[in-house]
Scaffold this motif. Sequence first.
Motif, PDB file in Angstrom:
ATOM      1  N   ASP A  24      69.501 -51.764  41.914  1.00 33.27           N
ATOM      2  CA  ASP A  24      70.961 -51.994  42.050  1.00 33.27           C
ATOM      3  C   ASP A  24      71.153 -53.611  41.653  1.00 33.27           C
ATOM      4  O   ASP A  24      72.396 -53.637  41.331  1.00 33.27           O
ATOM      5  CB  ASP A  24      71.097 -51.724  43.503  1.00 33.27           C
ATOM      6  N   ARG A  25      70.258 -54.360  42.038  1.00 32.78           N
ATOM      7  CA  ARG A  25      70.559 -55.841  41.561  1.00 32.78           C
ATOM      8  C   ARG A  25      70.901 -55.961  40.080  1.00 32.78           C
ATOM      9  O   ARG A  25      71.789 -56.571  39.466  1.00 32.78           O
ATOM     10  CB  ARG A  25      69.495 -56.820  41.985  1.00 32.78           C
ATOM     11  N   LEU A  26      70.057 -55.342  39.262  1.00 30.15           N
ATOM     12  CA  LEU A  26      70.236 -55.352  37.835  1.00 30.15           C
ATOM     13  C   LEU A  26      71.721 -54.765  37.479  1.00 30.15           C
ATOM     14  O   LEU A  26      72.252 -55.037  36.689  1.00 30.15           O
ATOM     15  CB  LEU A  26      69.023 -54.730  37.044  1.00 30.15           C
ATOM     16  N   LEU A  27      71.703 -53.572  38.128  1.00 30.36           N
ATOM     17  CA  LEU A  27      73.160 -52.979  37.736  1.00 30.36           C
ATOM     18  C   LEU A  27      74.111 -53.720  37.986  1.00 30.36           C
ATOM     19  O   LEU A  27      75.421 -53.454  37.569  1.00 30.36           O
ATOM     20  CB  LEU A  27      73.028 -51.437  38.362  1.00 30.36           C
ATOM     21  N   GLY A  28      74.397 -54.589  39.086  1.00 30.14           N
ATOM     22  CA  GLY A  28      75.187 -55.546  39.406  1.00 30.14           C
ATOM     23  C   GLY A  28      75.355 -56.789  38.803  1.00 30.14           C
ATOM     24  O   GLY A  28      76.473 -57.373  39.052  1.00 30.14           O
ATOM     25  N   LEU A  29      74.599 -56.850  37.922  1.00 33.13           N
ATOM     26  CA  LEU A  29      74.931 -58.339  37.210  1.00 33.13           C
ATOM     27  C   LEU A  29      75.967 -58.262  36.348  1.00 33.13           C
ATOM     28  O   LEU A  29      76.382 -56.902  35.583  1.00 33.13           O
ATOM     29  CB  LEU A  29      73.424 -58.512  36.466  1.00 33.13           C
TER      30      LEU A  29
END
Length: 88
Positions: A24-29
């Motif tokens: 989710d962190r990567l998708l939110g970048l």
Amino acid sequence: MAYVEVRDSVVWAKHIHGDNALRDRLLGLDGGAPIRLRVDGFEGIWVKMDDGKDGRPTNGIKPIGPAKEHLAELFKTKRGEIVEVEAL
């Protein structure tokens, strides 16, 4: 610990398993945002790919510098294998 299959010249966030928070962190970048990752034991800088020309998000994280060389070598030697990935 998170895992991803070596299948391309980039890491696709949607293919990360075992750590939903990292995925989710990567998708939110935002596009162009850097992140430090350890992939198969190698630490390097990765950058979130820019959205497509039509505005759709591109959920790939591309390696830069030495990380690019490392992923290219992984693609040659471990294509199809599962490797560990973690944010630093």
